[in-house]
Design an enzyme around this catalytic site. Structure first.
Site, mmCIF file in Angstrom:
data_model
loop_
_atom_site.group_PDB
_atom_site.id
_atom_site.type_symbol
_atom_site.label_atom_id
_atom_site.label_comp_id
_atom_site.label_asym_id
_atom_site.label_seq_id
_atom_site.Cartn_x
_atom_site.Cartn_y
_atom_site.Cartn_z
ATOM 1 N N THR A 1 0.844 -1.184 0.000
ATOM 2 C CA THR A 1 0.000 0.000 0.000
ATOM 3 C C THR A 1 0.882 1.239 0.000
ATOM 4 O O THR A 1 2.057 1.163 0.314
ATOM 5 C CB THR A 1 -0.929 -0.027 1.239
ATOM 6 N N GLU B 1 -2.899 -4.227 -2.437
ATOM 7 C CA GLU B 1 -2.921 -5.210 -1.355
ATOM 8 C C GLU B 1 -1.516 -5.702 -1.028
ATOM 9 O O GLU B 1 -0.714 -4.944 -0.499
ATOM 10 C CB GLU B 1 -3.887 -6.362 -1.649
ATOM 11 N N GLU C 1 -6.717 -8.020 -3.752
ATOM 12 C CA GLU C 1 -7.512 -7.428 -2.680
ATOM 13 C C GLU C 1 -8.520 -8.385 -2.047
ATOM 14 O O GLU C 1 -8.880 -8.236 -0.875
ATOM 15 C CB GLU C 1 -8.258 -6.204 -3.224
ATOM 16 N N ASP D 1 -8.300 -9.978 1.318
ATOM 17 C CA ASP D 1 -8.642 -9.206 2.513
ATOM 18 C C ASP D 1 -9.969 -9.657 3.119
ATOM 19 O O ASP D 1 -10.359 -9.168 4.180
ATOM 20 C CB ASP D 1 -8.725 -7.714 2.186
ATOM 21 N N SER E 1 -11.033 -3.091 5.023
ATOM 22 C CA SER E 1 -9.709 -2.485 4.890
ATOM 23 C C SER E 1 -9.247 -1.956 6.238
ATOM 24 O O SER E 1 -10.055 -1.783 7.159
ATOM 25 C CB SER E 1 -9.762 -1.338 3.873
ATOM 26 N N SER E 2 -7.949 -1.678 6.339
ATOM 27 C CA SER E 2 -7.409 -0.969 7.499
ATOM 28 C C SER E 2 -6.878 0.402 7.112
ATOM 29 O O SER E 2 -6.284 1.087 7.942
ATOM 30 C CB SER E 2 -6.279 -1.780 8.144
ATOM 31 N N GLY F 1 0.741 -0.425 5.385
ATOM 32 C CA GLY F 1 1.128 -1.337 6.453
ATOM 33 C C GLY F 1 0.113 -2.380 6.841
ATOM 34 O O GLY F 1 0.173 -2.922 7.946
ATOM 35 N N GLY F 2 -0.864 -2.708 5.982
ATOM 36 C CA GLY F 2 -1.850 -3.723 6.347
ATOM 37 C C GLY F 2 -2.616 -3.294 7.590
ATOM 38 O O GLY F 2 -2.908 -2.120 7.800
#
Length: 586
Positions: A405, A425, A442, A445, A470-471, A492-493
């Protein structure tokens, strides 16, 4: 400038120091999949008129070029993003999606634009199951099953129609120049290609990134992408429809059908029917500030907001000398555990899941805060029962997030602001290739298991047309007069939430400048254990926190914070030292 090599002494030193704790563990095996590649030294950028901060200097320069030409923050964000697709292909691009948080100064309006990828119409809850069991994660990533319908191009066109000033085609000029003339491969891109290796890429991508012998193209190699230039020219001339219909759309569908392991079932209708969604912004007061982000299907805004409200009345220090004090780290971490427990259980695509509306209810927050013990860490707290909980069962989530990301922060001369987090992703997405660009992964996720062990449905299960949780946490901070104070975000996920929270506290509580806040040692918890970045500052911090019962998890916490902050009548710009970005202003 070459990146400083990682200090290899840190890992064994921390392991030795933490070994005395029976609960300590060595390096987190799920360190950021887009790996750390070293650090740069960035100076705090200062500007009066405008500022762009992005993950690559060439991309930031493209954004500044648009601002100097009289463009808006949105114009600059589009040009920056298109160059990022080329020079930082592992992280974002037109094969993926994004969230944009936009402040329109003249109208005093804050807008959220959701360009998240969607599951194709053929997707079913058992998409990632084989004989009733979740398929291996990495196998799913490289398959066509992981590829969601890309949202970025439609998103960029939609926001440009509303907020752009320059001609659409002009925004493509820097990326087309670089695609045709070439750019030098950076140390970061080279190292990440070496780590992934050629065999994980489909043949077209392998030919682009590697030599005939299978070696990653070397640092400094001038890389050209005529295929991507042609794609950009088509979109510049024909708008988003040139991407979602016609030859480019067909190339995407064909790539998904031919992907290794399993085809993904994406159709031309899936692409043609993609729509951007405008969502309400999510804002909370925090001390003397208003902190705003994006809500579901992103969990970033709600989890950041809930954590801030939990710690708001607590003493975590108010000066630069208080940065990373053990009490603050402990309290913030405990609040994050509670917020992540709720996030993991309740947050999903609001068009499919009844996300409780009371996660930020004052009384609920006060009750949850009572669970924070100032003297002792608690591992894996349970989710609460917030007000507004509908008659719907929420199962135990089994989502695994990757972190390929990027983030863009911009303030223009008129005072408009863009906070944009953008993604494909995992690092290099699905490793599948169409029309000169990489496709996202994606859909991994989503939770691979649609129900938990007790048979309860999971909020983040796969469904046709659904957007995976999502985060991403693009954030804009306002003062009490609704003036923009800070624009920030990070890749950073699921750790994006931790990085943004650390930075907000560093800016708003500890009073650090933007660069010091971005570079400050990362820490936090996603519900279990206390993750601390492998950094010299972590050694005394870990020793101080260990007696509080924390399970310390030393880790390579590879953030990519990009900040624009307004302070004392000027703009501060910062790019995270952990990546190769730049902040450029005038």
């Amino acid at each position: 400038m070459l990146l400083r090599p990682l200090n290899c002494l840190l890992a064994p030193l921390l392991a030795i120091l933490l070994a005395a704790s029976a609960e300590a563990q060595l390096l987190d095996p799920r360190s950021s999949p887009e790996a750390a590649t070293g650090e740069q030294t960035h100076e705090l950028a200062i500007g009066k008129r405008h500022m762009v901060s992005a993950a690559n200097a060439l991309a930031a320069e493209a954004g500044r070029e648009m601002l100097r030409a009289g463009g808006s923050a949105i114009d600059a964000a589009i040009a920056t993003q298109l160059v990022l697709n080329l020079v930082e292909p592992q992280s974002s691009g037109i094969g993926g999606g994004a969230f944009i948080l936009y402040w329109d100064k003249a109208k005093a309006e804050l807008k959220v634009y959701d360009g998240r990828e969607t599951a194709p119409a053929s997707a079913t809850p058992d998409r990632f199951l084989v004989d009733g069991k979740p398929m291996p994660f990495n196998k799913a990533v490289l398959s066509g099953l992981s590829v969601g319908v890309p949202g970025l191009v439609r998103l960029l066109e939609d926001v440009h129609k509303q907020h752009g000033k320059l001609a659409w085609a002009k925004l493509f000029e820097p990326a087309i120049r670089l695609a045709e003339g070439g750019f030098e491969i950076s140390q970061r891109l080279h190292v990440l290609l070496r780590l992934d290796g050629p065999d994980s890429f489909v043949p077209a991508a392998r030919r682009y990134f590697f030599t005939d012998g299978g070696s990653a193209l070397p640092i400094g190699h001038r890389l050209r992408n005529a295929e991507f230039a042609a794609t950009l020219r088509a979109i510049a001339a024909g708008g988003a429809n040139a991407f979602y219909e016609g030859p480019i759309a067909q190339a995407i569908v064909d790539a998904v059908a031919a992907a290794p392991t399993a085809p993904g079932g994406m159709t031309l209708d899936d692409l043609k029917n993609y729509r951007v969604k405008e969502r309400p912004p999510l804002c909370v007061s925090y001390r003397a500030h208003e902190v705003c982000g994006v809500g579901p299907p992103s969990s970033g805004g709600p989890t950041v907001a809930q954590t801030l409200k939990l710690i708001e009345p607590l003493d975590i220090g108010t000066t630069p000398d208080a940065a990373l004090n053990a009490r603050a780290v402990h309290l913030i971490t405990e609040a994050e555990k509670l917020a992540f427990a709720d996030r993991n259980k309740y947050v999903g695509d609001p068009d499919f899941v009844a996300v409780p509306d009371g996660l930020l209810d004052d009384a609920y927050i006060a009750e949850r805060r009572k669970l924070i013990d100032p003297q002792r860490g608690v591992d894996k707290p349970k989710a609460g029962e917030p007000p507004g909980l509908k008659r719907q069962s929420f199962g135990v989530d089994a989502t695994i997030e990757r972190s390929g990301t990027s983030h863009i922060s911009i303030v223009d001369e008129a005072g408009n602001a863009v906070s944009m987090t953008t993604t494909i992703e995992g690092g290099f997405g699905s490793h599948n290739w169409a029309a000169g660009f990489l496709l996202n992964n994606e859909l991994t996720d989503f939770s691979f298991a649609p129900v938990d062990a007790a048979g309860q449905p999971v909020a983040n299960a796969v469904a046709p047309g659904k957007r995976p949780r999502s985060s991403m946490a693009p954030t804009i901070v306002f003062d009490t007069q609704r003036n923009v104070e800070a624009v920030l975000g990070s890749p950073g996920g699921s750790r994006i939430i931790l990085y943004v929270l650390k930075t907000l506290v560093a800016l708003l509580d500890w009073g650090l400048d933007a660069q010091r806040a971005a570079d400050l040692t990362n820490f936090g918890s996603q519900g279990s254990g206390l993750e601390i970045e492998l950094d010299w500052a972590a050694v005394p911090l870990g020793l101080t926190l260990r007696p509080l019962g924390h399970r310390i998890v030393p880790s390579l916490m590879n953030s990519g914070i990009h900040i624009v902050m307004r302070r004392d009548g000027r703009l501060e710009g910062a790019a995270d030292a952990r990546r190769e970005g730049a902040a450029l202003g005038d």
